[in-house]
Design an enzyme around this catalytic site. Sequence first.
Site, short mmCIF file in Angstrom:
data_model
loop_
_atom_site.label_atom_id
_atom_site.label_comp_id
_atom_site.label_asym_id
_atom_site.label_seq_id
_atom_site.Cartn_x
_atom_site.Cartn_y
_atom_site.Cartn_z
N LYS A 114 -4.36 -1.62 2.61
CA LYS A 114 -5.28 -1.01 1.64
C LYS A 114 -6.62 -0.69 2.31
O LYS A 114 -7.06 0.44 2.28
CB LYS A 114 -5.52 -1.95 0.46
CG LYS A 114 -4.50 -1.86 -0.65
CD LYS A 114 -3.25 -2.62 -0.39
CE LYS A 114 -2.22 -2.45 -1.47
NZ LYS A 114 -1.49 -3.67 -1.77
N TRP A 126 -0.05 -8.94 -9.11
CA TRP A 126 -0.01 -9.68 -7.84
C TRP A 126 -0.23 -11.16 -8.06
O TRP A 126 0.43 -12.00 -7.43
CB TRP A 126 -1.00 -9.10 -6.83
CG TRP A 126 -0.67 -7.67 -6.51
CD1 TRP A 126 -1.43 -6.57 -6.79
CD2 TRP A 126 0.53 -7.18 -5.87
NE1 TRP A 126 -0.78 -5.44 -6.36
CE2 TRP A 126 0.42 -5.78 -5.80
CE3 TRP A 126 1.68 -7.79 -5.36
CZ2 TRP A 126 1.41 -4.97 -5.23
CZ3 TRP A 126 2.67 -6.99 -4.80
CH2 TRP A 126 2.52 -5.61 -4.74
N ASP A 174 -6.43 -13.85 -2.68
CA ASP A 174 -5.76 -12.63 -2.24
C ASP A 174 -6.78 -11.50 -2.33
O ASP A 174 -7.16 -11.09 -3.41
CB ASP A 174 -4.56 -12.36 -3.17
CG ASP A 174 -3.84 -11.06 -2.83
OD1 ASP A 174 -4.25 -10.35 -1.88
OD2 ASP A 174 -2.84 -10.75 -3.52
C1 LIG Z 1 -0.61 -4.52 -2.22
C2 LIG Z 1 -0.97 -5.87 -2.64
C3 LIG Z 1 -0.15 -6.98 -2.37
C4 LIG Z 1 1.18 -6.84 -1.67
O1 LIG Z 1 1.00 -6.68 -0.33
P1 LIG Z 1 2.25 -6.63 0.69
O2 LIG Z 1 1.52 -6.57 2.00
O3 LIG Z 1 3.03 -5.42 0.37
O4 LIG Z 1 3.03 -7.88 0.52
C5 LIG Z 1 -0.59 -8.22 -2.77
N1 LIG Z 1 -1.76 -8.39 -3.41
C6 LIG Z 1 -2.57 -7.35 -3.70
C7 LIG Z 1 -3.86 -7.60 -4.40
C8 LIG Z 1 -2.20 -6.05 -3.32
O5 LIG Z 1 -3.01 -5.04 -3.60
#
Ligand SMILES: *Cc1c(COP(=O)(O)O)cnc(C)c1O
Length: 362
Positions: free
Chosen positions: A197, A104, A173
Amino acid sequence: MTDKRIFNFNAGPAALPIQVLEEIQSFFLNFDQSGMSITEISHRSSYFDNVINDAVQRAKRLLKLDDRFHVLFLQGGASLQFAMIPMNFLSKDDTADYINTGTWSTKAIKEAQIQKKNYTIVASSEDKDFSYIPKNIQFSKDAGYVHMTSNNTIKGTQFHEFPDTNGVPIICDMSSDIFSRPLDMEKFGLIYAGAQKNLGPSGTCIVIIRQDMLDMAKEDLPSMLKYSTYASKNSMYNTPSCFGIYTIDLVLKWIEEEMGGIEKMEEYNIKKADLLYDFIDSSSFYRTTAQKYSRSLMNVTFRLPGEDLEKQFVVEATENGFGGLKGHRSVGGCRASIYNAATMESIKALVQFMESFEKENK
Ligand SMILES: *Cc1c(COP(=O)(O)O)cnc(C)c1O
């Protein structure tokens, strides 16, 4: 196929607290005595105003956010944030620092690169397949922000402390560990998380942004790509994901009222992860893939003695009512995602299953 609910260890979209699903179910046809479903009401109604304001206030209470912080709900997932961040905060002569700790982070860096922005990768754990969290990072003096990923969902690593960036705001993030632990918000200019998540259904991304970052953000951008659009309209410049925000509100309520707040949530998460890691550490059959000090409390990535055994493990686990244990397609192996909503009961059951699988296949 099953008519029972399984033990769900999916990485995302992931398990939600059963109490939340039941509450959705009981009010699904008639929300708040409106005579309508939450999926049918206007986002301009007082019914929805109450929902979004409650979600914002709960997020602020849980993370102890002061008045400088805005809580926003966007669409486009965490992936749109990868692009919006350099777009909003980097002009031609600005530069940013990026820490690369996995898939990511790499994608976030790629979006800065596509826009031909200046950036420096100040630390990376790519040399060891992202199995650890870099330490003693030297940051640039002139960076506008430091971008990092707090929990690496695919590689199973997590920052247990946030680095000292000499006052440069961290943009983080937190898609896979937001609201799993308290945060020292002084360090952060912006945090964001795709909801699917730890927080709700897919389709909503929560963004928490500090006023001084908002003041720095660029204005000559399309409306839907500017943070100020969302901040000035309480996330309702256009139609938001009403059902997503409603579910997030219920999950935050569950953390506050059922779990006893975010400190208690963290204690519970540590207990759950310890149970699983202690079992794996005591076994000569299973092994974790991340270095011990970097191991994630949310995504437990592990291997078995061979790929055939891993395949068989996933098949038998499924037959026994455990879902989502296959590792991400890019890395293989196995992974148990144990976010806030994973129960101690589900982890005890998993450990029991892993024990018996080991006995039969050693
Ligand atoms: C799942 C995830 C993403 C991607 O998220 P989307 O909502 O599908 O764009 C980005 N960063 C992390 C750490 C993730 O676990």
